[in-house]
Scaffold this motif. Structure first.
Motif, PDB file in Angstrom:
ATOM      1  N   LEU A  24       0.826  -1.207   0.000  1.00  9.90           N
ATOM      2  CA  LEU A  24       0.000   0.000   0.000  1.00  9.90           C
ATOM      3  C   LEU A  24       0.859   1.255   0.000  1.00  9.90           C
ATOM      4  O   LEU A  24       1.743   1.407   0.841  1.00  9.90           O
ATOM      5  CB  LEU A  24      -0.875  -0.034   1.265  1.00  9.90           C
ATOM      6  CG  LEU A  24      -1.567   1.247   1.716  1.00  9.90           C
ATOM      7  CD1 LEU A  24      -2.607   1.710   0.704  1.00  9.90           C
ATOM      8  CD2 LEU A  24      -2.241   1.036   3.082  1.00  9.90           C
ATOM      9  N   TYR A  25       0.594   2.144  -0.954  1.00 13.27           N
ATOM     10  CA  TYR A  25       1.295   3.425  -0.980  1.00 13.27           C
ATOM     11  C   TYR A  25       0.292   4.540  -0.714  1.00 13.27           C
ATOM     12  O   TYR A  25      -0.760   4.621  -1.361  1.00 13.27           O
ATOM     13  CB  TYR A  25       1.966   3.656  -2.339  1.00 13.27           C
ATOM     14  CG  TYR A  25       2.862   4.873  -2.348  1.00 13.27           C
ATOM     15  CD1 TYR A  25       4.187   4.800  -1.921  1.00 13.27           C
ATOM     16  CD2 TYR A  25       2.390   6.108  -2.777  1.00 13.27           C
ATOM     17  CE1 TYR A  25       5.017   5.913  -1.921  1.00 13.27           C
ATOM     18  CE2 TYR A  25       3.209   7.234  -2.777  1.00 13.27           C
ATOM     19  CZ  TYR A  25       4.523   7.122  -2.351  1.00 13.27           C
ATOM     20  OH  TYR A  25       5.347   8.232  -2.340  1.00 13.27           O
ATOM     21  N   THR A  26       0.614   5.377   0.257  1.00 14.20           N
ATOM     22  CA  THR A  26      -0.282   6.463   0.650  1.00 14.20           C
ATOM     23  C   THR A  26       0.475   7.785   0.525  1.00 14.20           C
ATOM     24  O   THR A  26       1.561   7.931   1.101  1.00 14.20           O
ATOM     25  CB  THR A  26      -0.740   6.253   2.111  1.00 14.20           C
ATOM     26  OG1 THR A  26       0.412   5.953   2.915  1.00 14.20           O
ATOM     27  CG2 THR A  26      -1.709   5.106   2.238  1.00 14.20           C
ATOM     28  N   CYS A  27      -0.089   8.723  -0.244  1.00 15.61           N
ATOM     29  CA  CYS A  27       0.593  10.014  -0.414  1.00 15.61           C
ATOM     30  C   CYS A  27       0.614  10.756   0.919  1.00 15.61           C
ATOM     31  O   CYS A  27      -0.420  10.937   1.556  1.00 15.61           O
ATOM     32  CB  CYS A  27      -0.095  10.846  -1.489  1.00 15.61           C
ATOM     33  SG  CYS A  27       0.178  10.161  -3.131  1.00 15.61           S
ATOM     34  N   GLY A  28       1.797  11.163   1.314  1.00 12.97           N
ATOM     35  CA  GLY A  28       1.969  11.752   2.647  1.00 12.97           C
ATOM     36  C   GLY A  28       2.033  13.266   2.624  1.00 12.97           C
ATOM     37  O   GLY A  28       1.743  13.905   1.608  1.00 12.97           O
ATOM     38  N   GLU A 210       8.484  11.912  -7.520  1.00 14.17           N
ATOM     39  CA  GLU A 210       8.821  11.481  -6.166  1.00 14.17           C
ATOM     40  C   GLU A 210       8.022  10.216  -5.787  1.00 14.17           C
ATOM     41  O   GLU A 210       8.588   9.208  -5.342  1.00 14.17           O
ATOM     42  CB  GLU A 210       8.464  12.645  -5.245  1.00 14.17           C
ATOM     43  CG  GLU A 210       8.560  12.391  -3.801  1.00 14.17           C
ATOM     44  CD  GLU A 210       7.911  13.539  -3.011  1.00 14.17           C
ATOM     45  OE1 GLU A 210       7.281  13.242  -2.008  1.00 14.17           O
ATOM     46  OE2 GLU A 210       8.049  14.715  -3.393  1.00 14.17           O
ATOM     47  N   CYS A 211       6.718  10.285  -5.998  1.00 14.39           N
ATOM     48  CA  CYS A 211       5.873   9.167  -5.571  1.00 14.39           C
ATOM     49  C   CYS A 211       6.072   7.933  -6.448  1.00 14.39           C
ATOM     50  O   CYS A 211       6.078   6.812  -5.947  1.00 14.39           O
ATOM     51  CB  CYS A 211       4.404   9.589  -5.543  1.00 14.39           C
ATOM     52  SG  CYS A 211       4.030  10.635  -4.117  1.00 14.39           S
ATOM     53  N   SER A 212       6.265   8.124  -7.770  1.00 14.48           N
ATOM     54  CA  SER A 212       6.505   6.950  -8.627  1.00 14.48           C
ATOM     55  C   SER A 212       7.811   6.261  -8.238  1.00 14.48           C
ATOM     56  O   SER A 212       7.878   5.036  -8.149  1.00 14.48           O
ATOM     57  CB  SER A 212       6.572   7.352 -10.103  1.00 14.48           C
ATOM     58  OG  SER A 212       5.330   7.832 -10.542  1.00 14.48           O
ATOM     59  N   PRO A 235      -4.112  16.004 -11.106  1.00 12.72           N
ATOM     60  CA  PRO A 235      -3.256  15.214 -11.993  1.00 12.72           C
ATOM     61  C   PRO A 235      -2.271  14.282 -11.283  1.00 12.72           C
ATOM     62  O   PRO A 235      -1.638  13.461 -11.944  1.00 12.72           O
ATOM     63  CB  PRO A 235      -2.474  16.293 -12.741  1.00 12.72           C
ATOM     64  CG  PRO A 235      -2.317  17.404 -11.735  1.00 12.72           C
ATOM     65  CD  PRO A 235      -3.574  17.372 -10.899  1.00 12.72           C
ATOM     66  N   HIS A 236      -2.129  14.399  -9.955  1.00 17.43           N
ATOM     67  CA  HIS A 236      -0.997  13.724  -9.309  1.00 17.43           C
ATOM     68  C   HIS A 236      -0.958  12.218  -9.578  1.00 17.43           C
ATOM     69  O   HIS A 236       0.051  11.683 -10.050  1.00 17.43           O
ATOM     70  CB  HIS A 236      -1.023  14.009  -7.803  1.00 17.43           C
ATOM     71  CG  HIS A 236       0.110  13.411  -7.054  1.00 17.43           C
ATOM     72  ND1 HIS A 236       1.423  13.571  -7.438  1.00 17.43           N
ATOM     73  CD2 HIS A 236       0.143  12.623  -5.947  1.00 17.43           C
ATOM     74  CE1 HIS A 236       2.207  12.919  -6.588  1.00 17.43           C
ATOM     75  NE2 HIS A 236       1.452  12.325  -5.692  1.00 17.43           N
ATOM     76  N   HIS A 237      -2.047  11.525  -9.292  1.00 19.78           N
ATOM     77  CA  HIS A 237      -2.024  10.067  -9.454  1.00 19.78           C
ATOM     78  C   HIS A 237      -2.008   9.656 -10.923  1.00 19.78           C
ATOM     79  O   HIS A 237      -1.393   8.659 -11.298  1.00 19.78           O
ATOM     80  CB  HIS A 237      -3.206   9.439  -8.705  1.00 19.78           C
ATOM     81  CG  HIS A 237      -3.047   9.530  -7.214  1.00 19.78           C
ATOM     82  ND1 HIS A 237      -4.081   9.346  -6.340  1.00 19.78           N
ATOM     83  CD2 HIS A 237      -1.955   9.783  -6.448  1.00 19.78           C
ATOM     84  CE1 HIS A 237      -3.646   9.480  -5.101  1.00 19.78           C
ATOM     85  NE2 HIS A 237      -2.359   9.753  -5.140  1.00 19.78           N
ATOM     86  N   ASN A 239      -0.475  11.228 -13.204  1.00 16.19           N
ATOM     87  CA  ASN A 239       0.921  11.401 -13.616  1.00 16.19           C
ATOM     88  C   ASN A 239       1.813  10.301 -13.054  1.00 16.19           C
ATOM     89  O   ASN A 239       2.756   9.854 -13.709  1.00 16.19           O
ATOM     90  CB  ASN A 239       1.430  12.777 -13.182  1.00 16.19           C
ATOM     91  CG  ASN A 239       0.731  13.908 -13.934  1.00 16.19           C
ATOM     92  OD1 ASN A 239      -0.008  13.652 -14.888  1.00 16.19           O
ATOM     93  ND2 ASN A 239       0.957  15.134 -13.507  1.00 16.19           N
ATOM     94  N   GLU A 240       1.521   9.870 -11.840  1.00 16.78           N
ATOM     95  CA  GLU A 240       2.287   8.752 -11.268  1.00 16.78           C
ATOM     96  C   GLU A 240       2.166   7.521 -12.157  1.00 16.78           C
ATOM     97  O   GLU A 240       3.142   6.807 -12.399  1.00 16.78           O
ATOM     98  CB  GLU A 240       1.764   8.407  -9.868  1.00 16.78           C
ATOM     99  CG  GLU A 240       2.273   9.302  -8.768  1.00 16.78           C
ATOM    100  CD  GLU A 240       1.904   8.732  -7.406  1.00 16.78           C
ATOM    101  OE1 GLU A 240       2.058   7.520  -7.185  1.00 16.78           O
ATOM    102  OE2 GLU A 240       1.445   9.515  -6.555  1.00 16.78           O
ATOM    103  N   ILE A 241       0.933   7.253 -12.620  1.00 19.56           N
ATOM    104  CA  ILE A 241       0.709   6.082 -13.485  1.00 19.56           C
ATOM    105  C   ILE A 241       1.508   6.240 -14.781  1.00 19.56           C
ATOM    106  O   ILE A 241       2.199   5.314 -15.224  1.00 19.56           O
ATOM    107  CB  ILE A 241      -0.796   5.925 -13.816  1.00 19.56           C
ATOM    108  CG1 ILE A 241      -1.602   5.593 -12.561  1.00 19.56           C
ATOM    109  CG2 ILE A 241      -1.001   4.836 -14.882  1.00 19.56           C
ATOM    110  CD1 ILE A 241      -3.126   5.557 -12.779  1.00 19.56           C
TER     111      ILE A 241
END
Ligand code: AMP
Ligand code: ZN
Length: 450
Positions: A24-28, A210-212, A235-237, A239-241
């Motif tokens: 599980l990844y949770t944006c902090g 950072e998150c990817s 757009p954050h998630h 863009n991560e994908i």
């Protein structure tokens, strides 16, 4: 355990891809200020999520990033005239203290962005090699959105049909297309001493990369579950994908979950709107972490939650009612009526974390326990509290005691349920030798350091 997947827009069973473990990844948090209770709505939702996963016998490996370099942290540090790491440390420490006050279970890993710059540079290099990124004249590196065919699949937006419009509007930008987003930002004078050397010159990573980079480092190229507040979805998630899948050619994340906002008078609670309370603000007003947690978790995570002091008043009363009932509860095998409430509770949490329904099951248990004048239902309260984290809040010795002491306490509870008082006393004395004082009450045993 069924959850709503934002990617497929369907309720689906959450099953581990491997090792009976949900990765599980949770944006902090961005550690430039104290987190507000809107942020804590997201972290409390994620805490309930990990607790329900464990409630179902699965394990969790949770990673939560700490964004300790971005426009806001740099601005804050430079305005205060201190090094970026000193500036962010204050808020990192405050964040962990706040999590504890809300009885939020710690994640397994808290990677900080500034400790993973090489991983981010490597990921950007990969995207350059694959031809989905380019360096613009200002020195920054951008992701070329039109080179990634899946772009828009999380937000369910068809960018193909909008392309021409975007290209016209992009004329005045360094970017080839307005939808393109920064992977690496070239150093600017306002960045002051903050910057890292890279193949594209001095600069710093974009927020999305950072998150990817950190999620794939700790959870692998494909993992089970990724969450955040609904504002993170686009757009954050998205863009991560794009970054992850363009680099690896593999599916990035199986299930995406997003919580609705905490609002104040109908508006999203946010730093920029100025309509926020930090956890400290509420604690200074005399509210307990336990009461605040109660308000945050006692709503469906996909429904907007309006923050009001009335809700804290109600939480206080409800918790008093629960406490009074728990004092009358005893150890032993739960009667059928209590097990039925537990079954209803389990169905509710497994139905896309239906916490209002789960709380209804808890209150049905309280009502029936009161009607029976008590009863051997402590184990049911405990089991429910594995998810809720509000019943034995601050009273459960479990979190603070070492595993060997806990094992002895469990053995002692077992001996007592069999009325084996000699064994119970023997274990109490052995714990005393080790420096732990055990006390018994109707609500069970409590332990403290002597
Ligand atoms: P930020 O520090 O703004 O990146 O936010 C950290 C986390 O809090 C993200 O998952 C956001 O989606 C979430 N968040 C921010 N504001 C709210 C709010 N008012 N209600 C719920 N979650 C929020
Ligand atoms: Zn993120």
């Amino acid at each position: 355990m069924n959850v709503y997947n934002s990617l497929t827009r369907r309720i689906e069973e959450l099953k581990p891809l491997a090792d009976n473990t949900i990765r599980l990844y949770t944006c902090g948090p961005t550690v430039y200020n104290f987190a507000h209770i809107g942020n804590f709505r997201a972290y409390a939702f994620e805490d309930v999520l990990r607790r329900v996963i464990q409630f179902n016998g699965m394990k969790v490996k949770q990673v939560m990033n700490l964004t300790d370099v971005d426009d806001k942290t740099i601005r804050g540090a430079n305005a205060a005239g201190v090094a970026l790491t000193d500036y962010t440390k204050t808020y990192k420490d405050a964040f962990f203290a706040d999590l504890g006050k809300l009885n939020i279970q710690p994640a397994e890993v808290y990677p900080a962005a500034t400790d993973h710059i090489p991983e981010m540079i490597a990921l950007v290099e990969k995207l350059m090699e694959k031809g989905v990124a380019y360096q613009s004249e200002d020195g920054s590196v951008y992701f070329k959105v039109r080179e990634f065919p899946g772009y828009g699949k999380l937000a369910h937006i068809d960018f193909d049909s909008q392309r021409t419009g975007l290209r016209c509007a992009a004329d005045e930008y360094d970017k080839e297309n307005v939808g393109d987003f920064a992977l690496w930002k070239a150093w600017e004078p306002s960045d002051g001493p903050v910057g890292w050397d890279s193949p594209w010159g001095r600069g710093r990573p974009g927020w999305h990369i950072e998150c990817s980079a950190m999620s794939m480092k700790y959870l692998g190229p494909t993992f089970d579950l990724h969450t955040g507040g609904i504002d993170n979805l686009f757009p954050h998630h998205e863009n991560e994908i794009a970054q992850a899948e363009a680099a690896t050619g593999k599916e990035f994340v199986r299930t995406w979950m997003h919580c609705a906002h905490l609002r104040v008078n109908g508006e999203k609670m946010s730093k920029s709107a100025g309509n926020f309370f930090t956890l400290r603000d509420l604690i200074d007003k005399g509210w307990l972490g336990r009461e605040i947690r109660y308000v945050l978790v006692n709503a469906h995570y996909r429904t907007g939650l309006n923050f009001a002091f009335d809700a804290l008043e109600d939480a206080r009363k409800s918790l008093e009612r629960i406490d009074r009932c728990v004092e009358t509860a005893t150890e032993g095998e739960a009667p059928e009526w209590a097990s039925a409430h537990l079954a209803a509770f389990a169905d509710a949490v497994n139905d896309d974390l239906n916490l209002p329904k789960a709380f209804a099951a808890l209150f049905a248990l309280v009502r029936d326990t009161n009607a029976h004048g008590g009863g051997p239902v402590l184990s049911v309260f405990r089991r429910m509290d594995e998810v809720l984290g509000v019943i034995f809040f601050g009273k459960s010795a479990k979190a603070e005691v070492p595993a060997d002491v806990q094992a002895m306490l469990d053995a002692r509870a077992e001996a007592r349920s069999q009325k084996n008082w000699a064994e119970s006393d023997r274990i109490r004395d052995a714990l005393a030798e080790m420096g732990w004082l055990v006390k018994d009450s109707k609500a069970g045993q409590t332990v403290s350091r002597k």
